[in-house]
Motif scaffolding. Structure first.
Motif, PDB file in Angstrom:
ATOM      1  N   PHE A  63       0.819  -1.224   0.000  1.00 34.62           N
ATOM      2  CA  PHE A  63       0.000   0.000   0.000  1.00 34.62           C
ATOM      3  C   PHE A  63       0.853   1.275   0.000  1.00 34.62           C
ATOM      4  N   GLN A  64       2.164   1.119  -0.011  1.00 30.27           N
ATOM      5  CA  GLN A  64       3.112   2.229   0.138  1.00 30.27           C
ATOM      6  C   GLN A  64       2.747   3.450  -0.707  1.00 30.27           C
ATOM      7  N   ASP A  65       2.471   3.230  -1.981  1.00 30.70           N
ATOM      8  CA  ASP A  65       2.244   4.356  -2.896  1.00 30.70           C
ATOM      9  C   ASP A  65       0.834   4.937  -2.830  1.00 30.70           C
ATOM     10  N   GLU A  66      -0.035   4.317  -2.035  1.00 28.31           N
ATOM     11  CA  GLU A  66      -1.428   4.768  -1.966  1.00 28.31           C
ATOM     12  C   GLU A  66      -1.737   5.592  -0.722  1.00 28.31           C
ATOM     13  N   LEU A  67      -0.863   5.528   0.279  1.00 28.41           N
ATOM     14  CA  LEU A  67      -1.153   6.200   1.544  1.00 28.41           C
ATOM     15  C   LEU A  67      -1.017   7.716   1.409  1.00 28.41           C
ATOM     16  N   ILE A  68      -1.947   8.413   2.042  1.00 30.88           N
ATOM     17  CA  ILE A  68      -1.869   9.872   2.096  1.00 30.88           C
ATOM     18  C   ILE A  68      -1.700  10.287   3.565  1.00 30.88           C
ATOM     19  N   ASP A  69      -1.531  11.584   3.798  1.00 30.09           N
ATOM     20  CA  ASP A  69      -1.112  12.086   5.108  1.00 30.09           C
ATOM     21  C   ASP A  69      -1.916  11.597   6.313  1.00 30.09           C
ATOM     22  N   ASN A  70      -3.212  11.490   6.180  1.00 28.10           N
ATOM     23  CA  ASN A  70      -3.993  11.133   7.376  1.00 28.10           C
ATOM     24  C   ASN A  70      -4.309   9.640   7.460  1.00 28.10           C
ATOM     25  N   CYS A 115       1.731  -4.739  11.670  1.00 28.08           N
ATOM     26  CA  CYS A 115       2.480  -3.607  11.125  1.00 28.08           C
ATOM     27  C   CYS A 115       1.529  -2.411  11.018  1.00 28.08           C
ATOM     28  N   ILE A 116       1.936  -1.295  11.608  1.00 33.17           N
ATOM     29  CA  ILE A 116       1.188  -0.040  11.502  1.00 33.17           C
ATOM     30  C   ILE A 116       2.022   0.887  10.628  1.00 33.17           C
ATOM     31  N   LEU A 121       5.907   6.770   8.967  1.00 31.76           N
ATOM     32  CA  LEU A 121       6.302   5.849  10.033  1.00 31.76           C
ATOM     33  C   LEU A 121       5.876   4.429   9.697  1.00 31.76           C
ATOM     34  N   THR A 122       6.734   3.475  10.054  1.00 33.98           N
ATOM     35  CA  THR A 122       6.351   2.066  10.018  1.00 33.98           C
ATOM     36  C   THR A 122       6.781   1.456  11.335  1.00 33.98           C
ATOM     37  N   THR A 123       5.852   0.826  12.036  1.00 31.63           N
ATOM     38  CA  THR A 123       6.190   0.145  13.277  1.00 31.63           C
ATOM     39  C   THR A 123       5.601  -1.262  13.233  1.00 31.63           C
TER      40      THR A 123
END
Length: 193
Positions: A63-70, A115-116, A121-123
């Motif tokens: 989903f890396q390229d699909e995430l937006i700020d919120n 994974c969040i 951030l990735t945790t």
């Protein structure tokens, strides 16, 4: 508490598991479900939580390229670890039977990684729970598989189903982890964001 904290965020659960969806609803947080078909293959040298961490992150990275700020993305993976090997979801009824037969009379570990991921951030964290099965006979195993068809479950069983009532002698650790989402840890990690 989470609902208020994430009022201006978009929580995304990337899981088709009705159990994970149920637990997230029970945490009283609004979320949407987004699914991607991920081939869950991991390098052979990985062991135990290395496997689930890798797969949870693999799912998140899709989903890396699909995430937006919120956006706050949650992915997860669960395996049963027994005798130095991972038991994932069974291929068929025979595979399910063999897995449960192998766990019969033994204690195994259920490992779930979460994974969040946000834009910045990735945790990733994991939980382990020990589950002790009593000895099961072949007809009990067959009865369970025929009735519950546990083909979407790591280790071929759901603790919340019939087999959990009759076969599990003891668990050490988180119950929700065995079902597939360690909610106490997820809550804590989300509250830290």
């Amino acid at each position: 508490m989470l609902k208020e904290k994430f009022r201006n965020k978009n929580i995304i659960l990337a899981s088709g598991s009705p159990r994970r969806q149920h637990f997230l609803r029970e945490l009283n947080v609004d979320f949407e479900i987004r699914l991607k078909d991920i081939e869950e293959i991991y390098p052979d040298h990985l062991k135990a939580e290395e496997i689930t961490n890798y797969l949870a992150e693999l799912k998140a990275n899709a989903f890396q390229d699909e995430l937006i700020d919120n956006d706050v993305l949650i992915t997860s993976d669960t395996v049963v670890w027994l005798n130095g090997k991972a038991l994932g979801k069974p291929k068929d009824a025979v595979d399910a039977f063999n897995m449960i037969k192998e766990m019969s009379g033994k204690t195994h570990e259920v490992i779930t990684s979460v994974c969040i991921k946000t834009v910045n951030l990735t945790t990733t964290f994991f939980e382990k729970t020990l589950v002790a099965f009593k000895e099961l006979n072949d007809s009990e195993i067959t009865y369970y598989i025929d009735l519950y068809k546990p083909f979407d479950k790591a280790g071929s069983y759901g603790i919340q189903e019939w087999i959990g009532l009759v076969a599990i002698e003891k668990i050490e650790g988180s119950y929700t982890n065995v079902v597939g989402l360690p909610t106490h840890r997820l809550y804590d990690e989300l509250m830290k964001l």
